[in-house]
Design a protein around this motif. Structure first.
Motif, PDB file in Angstrom:
ATOM      1  N   PRO A  82      -8.819  17.201 -12.920  1.00 30.36           N
ATOM      2  CA  PRO A  82      -7.444  16.757 -12.958  1.00 30.36           C
ATOM      3  C   PRO A  82      -7.060  15.129 -13.185  1.00 30.36           C
ATOM      4  N   ILE A  83      -5.842  14.951 -13.246  1.00 25.31           N
ATOM      5  CA  ILE A  83      -5.501  13.632 -13.682  1.00 25.31           C
ATOM      6  C   ILE A  83      -5.740  12.771 -12.361  1.00 25.31           C
ATOM      7  N   VAL A  84      -5.278  13.337 -11.218  1.00 31.81           N
ATOM      8  CA  VAL A  84      -5.653  12.445  -9.907  1.00 31.81           C
ATOM      9  C   VAL A  84      -5.940  13.428  -8.942  1.00 31.81           C
ATOM     10  N   TYR A  85      -6.975  13.032  -8.139  1.00 28.08           N
ATOM     11  CA  TYR A  85      -7.234  13.741  -6.849  1.00 28.08           C
ATOM     12  C   TYR A  85      -6.590  13.205  -5.773  1.00 28.08           C
ATOM     13  N   ALA A  86      -5.649  14.072  -5.244  1.00 25.94           N
ATOM     14  CA  ALA A  86      -4.546  13.401  -4.212  1.00 25.94           C
ATOM     15  C   ALA A  86      -5.219  13.803  -2.689  1.00 25.94           C
ATOM     16  N   LYS A  87      -4.813  12.915  -1.888  1.00 30.51           N
ATOM     17  CA  LYS A  87      -5.174  12.918  -0.305  1.00 30.51           C
ATOM     18  C   LYS A  87      -6.448  12.290  -0.217  1.00 30.51           C
ATOM     19  N   ASN A  88      -7.160  11.590  -1.265  1.00 25.44           N
ATOM     20  CA  ASN A  88      -8.322  10.828  -0.708  1.00 25.44           C
ATOM     21  C   ASN A  88      -9.377  11.433   0.128  1.00 25.44           C
ATOM     22  N   MET A  89      -9.596  12.849  -0.123  1.00 20.91           N
ATOM     23  CA  MET A  89     -10.160  13.635   0.847  1.00 20.91           C
ATOM     24  C   MET A  89     -11.649  14.064  -0.224  1.00 20.91           C
ATOM     25  N   PHE A  90     -12.842  13.817   0.524  1.00 19.50           N
ATOM     26  CA  PHE A  90     -13.968  14.283  -0.264  1.00 19.50           C
ATOM     27  C   PHE A  90     -14.894  14.416   0.836  1.00 19.50           C
ATOM     28  N   VAL A  91     -16.005  15.087   0.509  1.00 22.70           N
ATOM     29  CA  VAL A  91     -17.238  15.402   1.053  1.00 22.70           C
ATOM     30  C   VAL A  91     -18.261  15.019   0.179  1.00 22.70           C
ATOM     31  N   ALA A  92     -19.359  14.041   0.716  1.00 22.79           N
ATOM     32  CA  ALA A  92     -20.333  13.504  -0.114  1.00 22.79           C
ATOM     33  C   ALA A  92     -21.537  13.243   0.624  1.00 22.79           C
ATOM     34  N   ARG A  93     -22.519  13.100   0.107  1.00 24.09           N
ATOM     35  CA  ARG A  93     -23.833  12.410   0.908  1.00 24.09           C
ATOM     36  C   ARG A  93     -23.490  11.135   1.230  1.00 24.09           C
ATOM     37  N   LYS A  94     -24.093  10.316   2.381  1.00 18.71           N
ATOM     38  CA  LYS A  94     -23.847   9.248   2.888  1.00 18.71           C
ATOM     39  C   LYS A  94     -23.989   8.170   1.775  1.00 18.71           C
ATOM     40  N   ASN A  95     -24.964   8.202   1.058  1.00 21.81           N
ATOM     41  CA  ASN A  95     -25.176   7.114  -0.015  1.00 21.81           C
ATOM     42  C   ASN A  95     -24.165   7.078  -1.173  1.00 21.81           C
ATOM     43  N   VAL A  96     -23.465   8.085  -1.472  1.00 27.66           N
ATOM     44  CA  VAL A  96     -22.391   8.248  -2.258  1.00 27.66           C
ATOM     45  C   VAL A  96     -21.085   7.752  -1.766  1.00 27.66           C
ATOM     46  N   ASN A 105       9.683  -2.817   4.447  1.00 27.43           N
ATOM     47  CA  ASN A 105      11.131  -2.495   4.906  1.00 27.43           C
ATOM     48  C   ASN A 105      12.095  -2.351   3.833  1.00 27.43           C
ATOM     49  N   GLN A 106      11.866  -3.030   2.894  1.00 29.04           N
ATOM     50  CA  GLN A 106      12.573  -2.680   1.562  1.00 29.04           C
ATOM     51  C   GLN A 106      12.607  -1.519   0.946  1.00 29.04           C
ATOM     52  N   LEU A 107      11.448  -1.087   1.018  1.00 31.10           N
ATOM     53  CA  LEU A 107      11.284   0.122   0.242  1.00 31.10           C
ATOM     54  C   LEU A 107      11.614   1.444   0.793  1.00 31.10           C
ATOM     55  N   LYS A 108      11.987   2.303   0.105  1.00 34.83           N
ATOM     56  CA  LYS A 108      12.428   3.933   0.628  1.00 34.83           C
ATOM     57  C   LYS A 108      11.632   5.016   0.240  1.00 34.83           C
ATOM     58  N   GLY A 109      11.423   6.089   1.180  1.00 35.01           N
ATOM     59  CA  GLY A 109      10.765   7.254   0.587  1.00 35.01           C
ATOM     60  C   GLY A 109       9.509   7.026   0.022  1.00 35.01           C
ATOM     61  N   PHE A 110       9.059   7.551  -1.176  1.00 34.97           N
ATOM     62  CA  PHE A 110       7.905   7.645  -1.382  1.00 34.97           C
ATOM     63  C   PHE A 110       7.431   5.974  -2.086  1.00 34.97           C
ATOM     64  N   ALA A 111       8.148   5.223  -2.369  1.00 31.07           N
ATOM     65  CA  ALA A 111       7.675   4.108  -2.602  1.00 31.07           C
ATOM     66  C   ALA A 111       7.064   3.142  -1.575  1.00 31.07           C
ATOM     67  N   ARG A 112       7.250   3.568  -0.351  1.00 19.94           N
ATOM     68  CA  ARG A 112       6.427   3.139   0.741  1.00 19.94           C
ATOM     69  C   ARG A 112       4.985   3.430   0.763  1.00 19.94           C
ATOM     70  N   ARG A 113       4.579   4.496  -0.045  1.00 16.18           N
ATOM     71  CA  ARG A 113       3.184   4.807  -0.216  1.00 16.18           C
ATOM     72  C   ARG A 113       2.573   4.425  -1.478  1.00 16.18           C
ATOM     73  N   MET A 114       3.142   3.291  -2.032  1.00 13.49           N
ATOM     74  CA  MET A 114       2.656   2.946  -3.300  1.00 13.49           C
ATOM     75  C   MET A 114       1.035   2.628  -3.192  1.00 13.49           C
ATOM     76  N   MET A 115       0.509   1.997  -2.115  1.00 13.59           N
ATOM     77  CA  MET A 115      -0.959   1.821  -2.184  1.00 13.59           C
ATOM     78  C   MET A 115      -1.675   3.057  -1.857  1.00 13.59           C
ATOM     79  N   GLY A 116      -1.014   4.018  -1.249  1.00 20.82           N
ATOM     80  CA  GLY A 116      -1.802   5.245  -1.285  1.00 20.82           C
ATOM     81  C   GLY A 116      -2.053   5.861  -2.515  1.00 20.82           C
ATOM     82  N   TYR A 117      -0.801   6.077  -3.351  1.00 17.26           N
ATOM     83  CA  TYR A 117      -0.945   6.433  -4.634  1.00 17.26           C
ATOM     84  C   TYR A 117      -1.987   5.841  -5.501  1.00 17.26           C
ATOM     85  N   PHE A 118      -1.920   4.400  -5.322  1.00 18.49           N
ATOM     86  CA  PHE A 118      -3.036   3.509  -6.138  1.00 18.49           C
ATOM     87  C   PHE A 118      -4.492   4.169  -5.784  1.00 18.49           C
TER      88      PHE A 118
END
Length: 82
Positions: free
Chosen positions: A2-16, A42-55
């Motif tokens: 997919p274009i993006v794997y959302a949620k930053n969730m993954f299972v991997a070996r420790k070295n990975v 504080n100036q951002l509203k809604g989904f914009a507050r998650r900008m670093m999460g999306y990044f």
């Protein structure tokens, strides 16, 4: 893949996982500080507050592709009210 794997969730070996964390945190902390120098959350509203999460979600996808890792996708279940 997919274009993006959302949620930053993954299972991997420790070295990975360690390799991902070393790469990711080598720029993410400084990137967040730079954004916060220019923008108050504080100036951002809604989904914009998650900008670093999306990044960071996008960067996980970049890392997976860059390292030619095999990905198995598993459906995620969301239970309302929990």
């Amino acid at each position: 893949m997919p274009i993006v794997y959302a949620k930053n969730m993954f299972v991997a070996r420790k070295n990975v996982f360690d390799a991902y964390c070393e790469w990711f945190f080598s720029f993410m902390i400084d990137s967040t500080r730079e954004v916060l120098r220019e923008t108050s959350l504080n100036q951002l509203k809604g989904f914009a507050r998650r900008m670093m999460g999306y990044f960071s979600e996008g960067m996980l996808t970049v890392w997976l592709i860059k390292n030619h890792l095999r990905v198995k996708e598993i459906n995620m279940v969301t239970v309302p009210g929990l």
